[in-house]
Design a protein around this motif. Structure first.
Motif, PDB file in Angstrom:
ATOM      1  N   ASN A 395       0.837  -1.185   0.000  1.00 33.42           N
ATOM      2  CA  ASN A 395       0.000   0.000   0.000  1.00 33.42           C
ATOM      3  C   ASN A 395       0.884   1.251   0.000  1.00 33.42           C
ATOM      4  OD1 ASN A 395      -2.928   1.125   0.632  1.00 33.42           O
ATOM      5  ND2 ASN A 395      -1.496   2.255   1.918  1.00 33.42           N
ATOM      6  N   ILE A 396       0.591   2.187  -0.886  1.00 39.26           N
ATOM      7  CA  ILE A 396       1.318   3.454  -0.944  1.00 39.26           C
ATOM      8  C   ILE A 396       0.423   4.538  -0.374  1.00 39.26           C
ATOM      9  CG2 ILE A 396       2.376   5.184  -2.442  1.00 39.26           C
ATOM     10  CD1 ILE A 396       3.276   2.976  -4.272  1.00 39.26           C
ATOM     11  N   ASP A 397       0.843   5.103   0.731  1.00 36.38           N
ATOM     12  CA  ASP A 397       0.063   6.133   1.404  1.00 36.38           C
ATOM     13  C   ASP A 397      -0.147   7.334   0.496  1.00 36.38           C
ATOM     14  OD1 ASP A 397      -1.242   7.456   3.493  1.00 36.38           O
ATOM     15  OD2 ASP A 397       0.618   8.431   4.103  1.00 36.38           O
ATOM     16  N   GLN A 398      -1.383   7.817   0.446  1.00 40.73           N
ATOM     17  CA  GLN A 398      -1.799   8.991  -0.330  1.00 40.73           C
ATOM     18  C   GLN A 398      -1.883   8.726  -1.826  1.00 40.73           C
ATOM     19  OE1 GLN A 398       0.081  12.724   0.818  1.00 40.73           O
ATOM     20  NE2 GLN A 398       0.648  11.854   2.802  1.00 40.73           N
ATOM     21  N   LEU A 399      -1.598   7.513  -2.284  1.00 38.55           N
ATOM     22  CA  LEU A 399      -1.879   7.162  -3.675  1.00 38.55           C
ATOM     23  C   LEU A 399      -3.381   6.950  -3.815  1.00 38.55           C
ATOM     24  CD1 LEU A 399       0.030   4.829  -6.054  1.00 38.55           C
ATOM     25  CD2 LEU A 399      -2.407   4.458  -5.733  1.00 38.55           C
ATOM     26  N   LEU A 400      -3.985   7.586  -4.815  1.00 36.86           N
ATOM     27  CA  LEU A 400      -5.437   7.550  -4.986  1.00 36.86           C
ATOM     28  C   LEU A 400      -5.795   6.994  -6.355  1.00 36.86           C
ATOM     29  CD1 LEU A 400      -6.303  11.098  -3.557  1.00 36.86           C
ATOM     30  CD2 LEU A 400      -6.173   8.932  -2.311  1.00 36.86           C
ATOM     31  N   GLY A 435      -1.716  -1.150  -3.631  1.00 34.37           N
ATOM     32  CA  GLY A 435      -2.854  -0.784  -2.803  1.00 34.37           C
ATOM     33  C   GLY A 435      -2.938   0.726  -2.663  1.00 34.37           C
ATOM     34  N   ALA A 436      -4.155   1.251  -2.647  1.00 34.75           N
ATOM     35  CA  ALA A 436      -4.374   2.694  -2.586  1.00 34.75           C
ATOM     36  C   ALA A 436      -4.889   3.101  -1.214  1.00 34.75           C
ATOM     37  CB  ALA A 436      -5.359   3.128  -3.670  1.00 34.75           C
ATOM     38  N   GLY A 471     -13.849   6.011  -5.885  1.00 38.77           N
ATOM     39  CA  GLY A 471     -12.529   5.532  -5.498  1.00 38.77           C
ATOM     40  C   GLY A 471     -12.429   4.018  -5.567  1.00 38.77           C
ATOM     41  N   ALA A 472     -11.223   3.526  -5.737  1.00 38.37           N
ATOM     42  CA  ALA A 472     -10.944   2.086  -5.733  1.00 38.37           C
ATOM     43  C   ALA A 472      -9.828   1.807  -4.737  1.00 38.37           C
ATOM     44  CB  ALA A 472     -10.559   1.601  -7.130  1.00 38.37           C
ATOM     45  N   SER A 473      -9.747   0.554  -4.294  1.00 40.76           N
ATOM     46  CA  SER A 473      -8.818   0.195  -3.216  1.00 40.76           C
ATOM     47  C   SER A 473      -7.478  -0.331  -3.707  1.00 40.76           C
ATOM     48  CB  SER A 473      -9.464  -0.846  -2.293  1.00 40.76           C
ATOM     49  OG  SER A 473     -10.621  -0.320  -1.676  1.00 40.76           O
ATOM     50  N   PHE A 474      -7.412  -0.763  -4.963  1.00 39.92           N
ATOM     51  CA  PHE A 474      -6.136  -1.278  -5.474  1.00 39.92           C
ATOM     52  C   PHE A 474      -6.173  -1.242  -6.999  1.00 39.92           C
ATOM     53  CE2 PHE A 474      -8.901  -4.955  -5.343  1.00 39.92           C
ATOM     54  CZ  PHE A 474      -8.611  -5.654  -6.507  1.00 39.92           C
ATOM     55  N   GLY A 497     -11.391  -3.142  -6.724  1.00 45.82           N
ATOM     56  CA  GLY A 497     -10.201  -2.585  -7.347  1.00 45.82           C
ATOM     57  C   GLY A 497     -10.314  -2.485  -8.849  1.00 45.82           C
ATOM     58  N   LEU A 498      -9.231  -2.077  -9.472  1.00 46.66           N
ATOM     59  CA  LEU A 498      -9.160  -1.862 -10.914  1.00 46.66           C
ATOM     60  C   LEU A 498      -8.128  -2.801 -11.512  1.00 46.66           C
ATOM     61  CD1 LEU A 498      -9.932  -0.058 -13.409  1.00 46.66           C
ATOM     62  CD2 LEU A 498      -8.022   1.429 -12.745  1.00 46.66           C
ATOM     63  N   MET A 499      -8.539  -3.542 -12.542  1.00 46.06           N
ATOM     64  CA  MET A 499      -7.632  -4.413 -13.289  1.00 46.06           C
ATOM     65  C   MET A 499      -7.381  -3.791 -14.663  1.00 46.06           C
ATOM     66  SD  MET A 499      -5.925  -7.328 -13.806  1.00 46.06           S
ATOM     67  CE  MET A 499      -6.530  -8.595 -12.688  1.00 46.06           C
ATOM     68  N   VAL A 500      -6.094  -3.625 -15.007  1.00 48.08           N
ATOM     69  CA  VAL A 500      -5.720  -3.078 -16.313  1.00 48.08           C
ATOM     70  C   VAL A 500      -4.850  -4.111 -17.018  1.00 48.08           C
ATOM     71  CG1 VAL A 500      -4.706  -1.149 -17.560  1.00 48.08           C
ATOM     72  CG2 VAL A 500      -5.757  -0.759 -15.319  1.00 48.08           C
TER      73      VAL A 500
END
Length: 694
Positions: A395-400, A435-436, A471-474, A497-500
């Protein structure tokens, strides 16, 4: 003193000690109702442990799952990083797609407001405290103003009333810890009732007073308890006062009352003692951390522990809050423990959807149905270790992660570049998973629901807010898409979350862009469908510092919100026979050109903290006696100027303390000015005077 120098200007600001607000004191022995007080059960300055006091409770059978908050001298930190753990990650294949965002079912709601009680703060209202046995059961009025229930100065003088044991909780089921009845004026001692009864406490809690009752768990830790109406239901309200002295955020718990419940749930007191003991060892609880139980808690083995969250959009206006910073503890069930440990944001948001709160409720409900069952088939099986908890999503803090119609945007703070590099270097060549953080900029958020073992997706938002940005969580970037598929790239929602899915060539470009800290755009859709394109933008942003909300400087009372800070860890404590001065945190007043907090500055802050602690050590007893048990020290240094200020509760310290600080700080400050690369520098250190307990 500093010698005269054209290159150095020393500026010392002097001040007078603050005068505490005057409080009611029963010096004549007459109660406000005109009757004579019987003080045989009240302690007023006799420090003792009664022979008949029950033995200490054994340590609670708890385990703590927290972040390692130790400072790293090799990684730059720009603020209190919450929930940021280094993990190894594995993944094999993507999960099938789920419906697009605009088709998701919506769960809306927010925490309700109290409908039966209003809490009007008034300086001339006093807590009703029941006195010793009498035929008429007369109530005594305490002199604890409601505005002072979270005041750290309430701990001044408590050591004169209780013994120096780490837990004053009686071992039997019925007895309660000592009750703080009254706090005296400066220089006097509080009044403590050693053995309050449940019956008396319930009378106080159910009375007309809007004030909580305050228990003494030890000489460094108070707990406020109150019966409140919140969301139209009756709750036990608990809040701590004293954990700040160890560097731990204060804790608030709202526990739903059982029908006809007439005794305080003492297990909450045991929980607070456990948190206190862990904080002594440097094990701190922060946002989205958890504590889990190994035995029965609150009369049930199904209660698994607590998830702790920082309030965001929840209604708090009518609650008596602890001092900032504080966390809210939410009771979780045993089957929810895996998610609390490896992916706590999923559990937090799922609780919000269930109880119509956004993003999560602040309330705890005993015996409720767990929101997750057996793990089953989830994408998280590929990203985290749900069995042994050996690794989890980085998880990266403040990544949105923000999703809108036709586009998604992943916002990466520039100051988190080193964390992004950790992810890149630990990922395999085909997959990047991140992780967001929960986004306060979005008006809704994806929520993962488990129904009959199958994971589904919903969107939860606050009542009355249109859903434009979700918002998404990952996010997972999967670089296994074949060029023969006919797609440039694919983006889809998977659980919360988002899958790309991208081609290997696009993955190479994404990795290069991340390493070079450049923005990157991914075009999704079929090669021949130009009008049906969607976009995923990876953007580096200069995010504003939003931490330390509500935190106030002890030096002069200014707000410290938005200034980065980190915990201070000194190699040794500075103590006398009875007391210890503990530096818990350093705040950095960074200039516009500064993007991060360096290890050099942290080391200099430690040297200042040690010098200040040594100078304060001979005065600990006097400082605490005069109500100055929390002290701030602000140091400003530039190539031609040095300045420091020391204060408590917004008032500068008296001159004789500053003289000692002058002698101790000047050599250290001189040494700091030799490293011009870290200048200019302005920091503020926070110190607490606590009792030595065993």
């Amino acid at each position: 003193s500093i010698p005269n120098s054209s290159a150095l200007l020393f500026k010392l600001i002097l001040g007078l000690c603050s005068k505490e607000q005057k409080r009611v004191w029963f010096a004549d022995g007459i109660l406000p109702n005109g009757e004579v007080a019987d003080t045989t059960k009240l302690s007023s300055g006799n420090k003792r442990c009664s022979e008949d006091m029950s033995p200490l409770l054994p340590d609670m059978p708890l385990t703590v799952n927290t972040v390692d908050h130790a400072h790293s001298t090799t990684v730059e930190k720009a603020n209190n990083e919450i929930g940021d753990i280094t993990r190894n990650e594995i993944i094999r294949s993507p999960i099938s797609q789920v419906p697009s965002m605009e088709k998701l079912p919506i769960s809306t709601g927010t925490e309700g407001l109290p409908t039966t009680c209003s809490f009007t703060l008034s300086d001339d209202v006093f807590t009703e405290v029941e006195g010793p046995p009498s035929p008429t059961g007369v109530l005594v009025h305490s002199n604890l103003p409601v505005a002072s229930t979270s005041d750290y100065r309430l701990l001044c003088g408590i050591d004169k009333n209780v013994c120096n044991k780490i837990s004053l909780l009686p071992n039997d089921e019925d007895s309660l810890p000592p009750l703080l009845v009254a706090s005296g004026e400066k220089g006097s001692v509080p009044v403590v009732e050693e053995h309050p009864s449940h019956e008396r406490i319930i009378l106080l809690l159910e009375g007309k007073s809007f004030h909580p009752v305050t228990f003494v768990l030890n000489a460094n830790l108070l707990v406020n308890v109150k019966l409140v109406f919140y969301s139209s239901d009756k709750y036990w309200y608990f809040s701590t006062n004293g954990l700040h002295g160890l560097g731990q955020a204060e804790i608030m718990i709202l526990l739903l009352c059982l029908p006809n419940e007439d005794t305080i749930p003492k297990d909450i007191f045991k929980l607070f003692i456990t948190i206190y003991k862990d904080a002594l060892k440097g094990k701190y609880i922060e946002n989205l951390d958890n504590i889990t139980f190994t035995e029965s808690f609150l009369s049930s083995k199904d209660h698994g522990g607590f998830l702790f969250i920082t309030p965001t959009f929840q209604k708090l206006d009518d609650l008596l809050l602890p001092s900032n910073p504080f966390l809210c503890g939410i009771l979780i069930q045993k089957l929810e423990i895996p998610w609390a440990k490896v992916f706590p944001m999923r559990l937090m948001l799922r609780l919000g959807a269930e109880y119509k709160a956004y993003p999560a409720p602040l309330t705890s409900i005993r015996g409720r149905k767990p929101l997750f069952g057996e793990i089953g088939h989830t994408i998280m099986n590929l990203l985290v270790d749900l069995r042994n908890y050996q690794y989890t999503l980085h998880n990266i803090d403040q990544l949105l992660i923000h999703m809108e119609m036709g586009k998604s945007c992943i916002k990466i703070p520039r100051k988190k570049y080193n964390d992004v590099m950790k992810v890149i270097n630990s990922s395999n060549e085909h997959v990047i998973s991140i992780g967001a953080s929960f986004s306060t900029e979005a008006d809704s958020h994806l929520v993962c629901i488990q129904n009959d073992g199958i994971y589904q997706t919903q969107a939860n938002s606050a009542t009355g807010h249109p859903r434009k940005v979700t918002g998404a969580s990952f996010v997972v970037f999967n670089g296994a898409l074949k060029t023969s598929s006919g797609f440039l790239a694919k983006s889809s929602i998977v659980e919360d979350g988002l899958m790309v899915q991208i081609t290997p060539e696009t993955m190479d470009g994404l990795r290069l862009a991340l390493r070079e800290q450049k923005d990157f755009k991914i075009t999704c859709g079929k090669v021949d469908a130009v009008d049906l394109r969607e976009y995923v933008d990876i953007c580096w942003v200069d995010s504003e510092e939003s931490g330390n909300k509500g935190v106030i400087s002890s030096v002069d009372g200014i707000s410290l919100q938005g200034f980065p800070s980190e915990k201070i860890r000194l190699e040794a404590d500075f103590e006398t026979d009875e007391k210890t001065v503990k530096c818990t945190e350093v705040f950095y007043f960074l200039k516009d050109q500064d993007l991060s907090v360096s290890a050099t500055r942290y080391q200099f802050a430690k040297e200042i903290a040690m010098a200040c602690s040594a100078a304060l050590c001979p005065h600990l007893k006097t400082l605490k006696r005069d109500g100055m048990n929390k002290i701030g020290l602000r140091v400003s240094i530039d190539t031609d100027m040095v300045e420091f200020q020391a204060g408590s509760e917004g008032q500068l310290l008296p001159q004789h303390y500053l003289n000692d600080l002058d002698s101790a700080l000047i050599p250290v400050i001189h040494g700091g000015t030799s490293n011009s690369t870290s200048l200019p520098l302005e920091i503020e250190l926070v110190f607490f005077i606590i009792e030595n307990l065993f």
